[in-house]
Design a protein around this motif. Structure first.
Motif, PDB file in Angstrom:
ATOM      1  N   GLN A  73      -0.090   0.245   2.704  1.00 12.68           N
ATOM      2  CA  GLN A  73      -0.818  -0.853   2.095  1.00 12.68           C
ATOM      3  C   GLN A  73       0.130  -1.931   1.580  1.00 12.68           C
ATOM      4  N   THR A  74      -0.462  -3.072   1.216  1.00  4.50           N
ATOM      5  CA  THR A  74       0.244  -4.114   0.466  1.00  4.50           C
ATOM      6  C   THR A  74      -0.654  -4.513  -0.700  1.00  4.50           C
ATOM      7  N   GLN A  75      -0.072  -4.549  -1.896  1.00  2.00           N
ATOM      8  CA  GLN A  75      -0.800  -4.959  -3.095  1.00  2.00           C
ATOM      9  C   GLN A  75      -0.273  -6.315  -3.562  1.00  2.00           C
ATOM     10  N   THR A  76      -0.990  -6.915  -4.487  1.00  2.00           N
ATOM     11  CA  THR A  76      -0.540  -8.178  -5.083  1.00  2.00           C
ATOM     12  C   THR A  76      -0.799  -8.129  -6.584  1.00  2.00           C
ATOM     13  N   GLY A  77      -0.051  -8.963  -7.316  1.00  2.00           N
ATOM     14  CA  GLY A  77      -0.282  -9.116  -8.745  1.00  2.00           C
ATOM     15  C   GLY A  77       0.216  -7.957  -9.567  1.00  2.00           C
ATOM     16  N   GLY A  78      -0.110  -7.972 -10.848  1.00  2.00           N
ATOM     17  CA  GLY A  78       0.291  -6.901 -11.746  1.00  2.00           C
ATOM     18  C   GLY A  78       1.787  -6.709 -11.771  1.00  2.00           C
ATOM     19  N   SER A  79       2.225  -5.478 -11.660  1.00  2.00           N
ATOM     20  CA  SER A  79       3.652  -5.184 -11.662  1.00  2.00           C
ATOM     21  C   SER A  79       4.359  -5.742 -10.430  1.00  2.00           C
ATOM     22  N   GLY A  80       3.578  -6.061  -9.391  1.00  2.00           N
ATOM     23  CA  GLY A  80       4.165  -6.612  -8.180  1.00  2.00           C
ATOM     24  C   GLY A  80       4.380  -8.107  -8.235  1.00  2.00           C
ATOM     25  N   LEU A  81       4.054  -8.739  -9.344  1.00  2.00           N
ATOM     26  CA  LEU A  81       4.184 -10.184  -9.546  1.00  2.00           C
ATOM     27  C   LEU A  81       3.162 -10.940  -8.698  1.00  2.00           C
ATOM     28  N   THR A  82       3.059 -12.244  -8.941  1.00  2.00           N
ATOM     29  CA  THR A  82       2.153 -13.102  -8.186  1.00  2.00           C
ATOM     30  C   THR A  82       2.829 -13.526  -6.892  1.00  2.00           C
ATOM     31  N   PRO A  83       2.180 -13.360  -5.750  1.00  2.00           N
ATOM     32  CA  PRO A  83       2.792 -13.752  -4.484  1.00  2.00           C
ATOM     33  C   PRO A  83       3.153 -15.235  -4.451  1.00  2.00           C
ATOM     34  N   VAL A  84       4.153 -15.553  -3.652  1.00  2.00           N
ATOM     35  CA  VAL A  84       4.526 -16.946  -3.413  1.00  2.00           C
ATOM     36  C   VAL A  84       3.665 -17.428  -2.251  1.00  2.00           C
ATOM     37  N   ASP A  85       2.666 -18.242  -2.548  1.00  2.00           N
ATOM     38  CA  ASP A  85       1.681 -18.632  -1.534  1.00  2.00           C
ATOM     39  C   ASP A  85       2.310 -19.298  -0.318  1.00  2.00           C
ATOM     40  N   SER A  86       3.392 -20.050  -0.548  1.00  2.00           N
ATOM     41  CA  SER A  86       4.033 -20.744   0.573  1.00  2.00           C
ATOM     42  C   SER A  86       4.695 -19.768   1.552  1.00  2.00           C
ATOM     43  N   GLN A  87       4.891 -18.510   1.114  1.00  3.45           N
ATOM     44  CA  GLN A  87       5.508 -17.491   1.971  1.00  3.45           C
ATOM     45  C   GLN A  87       4.465 -16.617   2.672  1.00  3.45           C
ATOM     46  N   LEU A  88       3.199 -16.931   2.432  1.00  2.00           N
ATOM     47  CA  LEU A  88       2.125 -16.163   3.057  1.00  2.00           C
ATOM     48  C   LEU A  88       1.574 -16.885   4.281  1.00  2.00           C
ATOM     49  N   PRO A  89       0.996 -16.167   5.252  1.00  2.00           N
ATOM     50  CA  PRO A  89       0.721 -14.739   5.211  1.00  2.00           C
ATOM     51  C   PRO A  89       1.985 -13.886   5.363  1.00  2.00           C
ATOM     52  N   ALA A  90       1.938 -12.698   4.772  1.00  4.38           N
ATOM     53  CA  ALA A  90       3.020 -11.711   4.876  1.00  4.38           C
ATOM     54  C   ALA A  90       2.463 -10.478   5.573  1.00  4.38           C
ATOM     55  N   VAL A  91       3.253  -9.896   6.461  1.00  3.64           N
ATOM     56  CA  VAL A  91       2.746  -8.801   7.292  1.00  3.64           C
ATOM     57  C   VAL A  91       3.626  -7.564   7.150  1.00  3.64           C
ATOM     58  N   LEU A  92       3.004  -6.452   6.858  1.00  3.94           N
ATOM     59  CA  LEU A  92       3.632  -5.128   6.918  1.00  3.94           C
ATOM     60  C   LEU A  92       3.212  -4.498   8.234  1.00  3.94           C
ATOM     61  N   GLN A  93       4.190  -4.022   9.038  1.00  2.92           N
ATOM     62  CA  GLN A  93       3.879  -3.475  10.351  1.00  2.92           C
ATOM     63  C   GLN A  93       4.450  -2.064  10.494  1.00  2.92           C
ATOM     64  N   VAL A  94       3.706  -1.229  11.198  1.00  5.07           N
ATOM     65  CA  VAL A  94       4.128   0.142  11.480  1.00  5.07           C
ATOM     66  C   VAL A  94       3.811   0.426  12.945  1.00  5.07           C
ATOM     67  N   SER A  95       4.777   0.985  13.679  1.00  4.79           N
ATOM     68  CA  SER A  95       4.547   1.222  15.103  1.00  4.79           C
ATOM     69  C   SER A  95       4.271   2.689  15.437  1.00  4.79           C
ATOM     70  N   ASP A  96       4.653   3.604  14.574  1.00  5.91           N
ATOM     71  CA  ASP A  96       4.334   5.007  14.822  1.00  5.91           C
ATOM     72  C   ASP A  96       4.584   5.840  13.577  1.00  5.91           C
ATOM     73  N   VAL A  97       3.839   6.929  13.479  1.00  9.74           N
ATOM     74  CA  VAL A  97       3.964   7.883  12.383  1.00  9.74           C
ATOM     75  C   VAL A  97       3.917   9.279  12.970  1.00  9.74           C
ATOM     76  N   THR A  98       4.883  10.115  12.621  1.00 19.29           N
ATOM     77  CA  THR A  98       4.931  11.488  13.113  1.00 19.29           C
ATOM     78  C   THR A  98       5.244  12.434  11.953  1.00 19.29           C
ATOM     79  N   VAL A  99       4.534  13.534  11.895  1.00 17.30           N
ATOM     80  CA  VAL A  99       4.810  14.572  10.895  1.00 17.30           C
ATOM     81  C   VAL A  99       5.135  15.860  11.624  1.00 17.30           C
ATOM     82  N   THR A 100       6.271  16.468  11.303  1.00 15.83           N
ATOM     83  CA  THR A 100       6.664  17.743  11.898  1.00 15.83           C
ATOM     84  C   THR A 100       6.938  18.759  10.807  1.00 15.83           C
ATOM     85  N   GLN A 101       6.806  20.021  11.184  1.00 12.41           N
ATOM     86  CA  GLN A 101       7.184  21.128  10.321  1.00 12.41           C
ATOM     87  C   GLN A 101       8.043  22.092  11.129  1.00 12.41           C
ATOM     88  N   PRO A 102       8.930  22.822  10.460  1.00 13.14           N
ATOM     89  CA  PRO A 102       9.813  23.758  11.192  1.00 13.14           C
ATOM     90  C   PRO A 102       9.035  24.774  12.003  1.00 13.14           C
TER      91      PRO A 102
END
Length: 400
Positions: free
Chosen positions: A371-400
């Motif tokens: 996720q991405t949050q805004t405000g609070g402890s994360g401060l107020t976003p800089v609007d001129s720098q938005l939109p901002a994108v967090l991207q993920v291409s894969d997630v894998t979980v393994t166990q022994p």
């Protein structure tokens, strides 16, 4: 999230860098960007290639980029004999090929790899994963790029194929955490899947949202907030102990957003889609001794802490910082009964917490959130720098 809170191989043309590098054979090598190979989705499914005997009908997804236009790309031999040290070890790969388009990018899916004993006693069972090669050739030049399978048993894998999120995930549709003073509405439209990439986009666009009780009744009435963003979590899957690998690209620190990939105790898995409040229904109160609240922030970025590993304790929230830029990186989170630790691109970040060091390590199931949050402890976003994108291409979980 508390207020304190893959395999990619790229090498230079003409260099031989061992199993992690690129081997170029021929005389027409140029100064173009080196070809690269990435294994998406982790260990082949449904088989476990490091357990010996016969392994076949595996489904993996190999991606490549920057290969010569119109070259032939195919999967070649998996060097099981070399890796096992036994010349009698069996190994083969079904030949699959694809012509590289003008973009220089390609994908190979669903090919078969047979390893270990074939049942007649003539081969030696493998005891560890092989390294396989993908080959590209345009006549005058041949490039070989290796890829390895991670050890362990894959219990979850998603390479975000298709154009919509897999049903294994839930898209959050509500306000953020009120107790943290957040200023965003999590909206489904901020979550997208395309080109094997999950994107969460934060914009300076107002929206109206609140949150809900488990029975669907209104908990906090809808109010207009200045930012929209996205939030996804595992719908029902959770696990205890293992290794999580994800490849991600975080927005710039200059955005003053609050992106994070993190884990929350499964006792909050049913409530979180409705409300971020802790101390509600089955979700324990944060930082309350004896409540049973569990949280691990594996890559959390906000304010000057860009980024950090954080571990919820009964009455505190210790953190360990490690630097993250705006490039793609592979992150590895390792969780055992005695410790948690983070690595980045195969190298330790120096961030870990251990029971020997006096920290309480979670020992019950947890689930993933992106996720991405805004405000609070994360401060107020800089609007001129938005939109901002967090991207993920894969997630894998393994166990022994």
């Amino acid at each position: 999230m508390a207020i304190r809170r893959v395999v990619m191989i790229v090498a230079g043309m003409g260099l031989i860098l061992g199993l992690g590098g690129l081997v170029v054979v021929g005389t027409t090598a140029s100064a173009q960007t080196a070809p690269s190979i990435r294994l998406s989705g982790g260990t082949p499914k449904p088989c476990s290639i490091n357990r010996g005997t016969v392994t076949d009908d595996c489904s993996i997804h190999v991606k490549g980029s920057n290969w010569p236009k119109s070259s032939e790309v195919n999967v070649v031999e998996c060097n099981a004999a070399i890796l096992s040290g036994d010349p009698n070890a069996c190994d083969s790969a079904q030949q699959m090929s694809v012509t590289v388009p003008s973009s220089g990018r390609f994908s190979l899916k669903d090919f078969t790899i047979v390893l270990g004993s074939i049942g007649d006693g003539s081969c030696t069972t493998l005891t560890r994963p092989p390294t396989c090669y993908v080959r590209a050739s345009d006549g005058g030049e041949t490039a070989l790029a290796p890829f390895s399978f991670p050890a362990g048993r894959t219990i979850f894998s998603d390479d975000f194929s298709g154009t919509s999120l897999d049903p294994a995930w839930t898209v959050i549709d509500r306000h953020g955490e009120y107790a943290q003073g957040e200023t965003e509405c999590n909206v489904p439209g901020a979550v997208s899947v395309a080109g094997n990439i999950l994107s969460i986009t934060t914009t300076a666009q107002s929206a109206t949202c609140g949150d809900f009780n488990l029975d669907g009744s209104v908990r906090q009435p809808p109010t207009t907030w200045p930012y929209t963003t996205g939030d996804v979590q595992w719908r029902s899957f959770n696990f205890t102990y293992g290794t999580v690998t994800y490849r991600a690209k975080f927005p710039a620190q200059s955005t003053s957003t609050w992106p994070a990939i993190w884990f929350l105790g499964s006792n909050c898995q049913a409530t979180n889609p409705h409300t971020a409040d802790t101390g509600y229904a089955s979700c324990p109160k944060i930082e309350k001794p004896g409540s049973g609240y569990r949280e691990i922030d594996t890559t959390e970025c906000y304010q000057s802490e860009w980024c950090q590993l954080a571990l919820a304790q009964p009455s505190s929230f210790p953190v360990c910082q490690y630097p993250v830029d705006t490039n793609w990186h592979t992150y590895t989170f390792t969780w055992t009964s005695k410790s948690i630790s983070m690595s980045m691109d195969g190298q330790p970040t120096g961030c870990s917490f251990t029971s020997a060091g006096g920290y309480r390590i979670p020992h019950k199931p947890m689930f993933m959130l992106i996720q991405t949050q805004t405000g609070g402890s994360g401060l107020t976003p800089v609007d001129s720098q938005l939109p901002a994108v967090l991207q993920v291409s894969d997630v894998t979980v393994t166990q022994p």
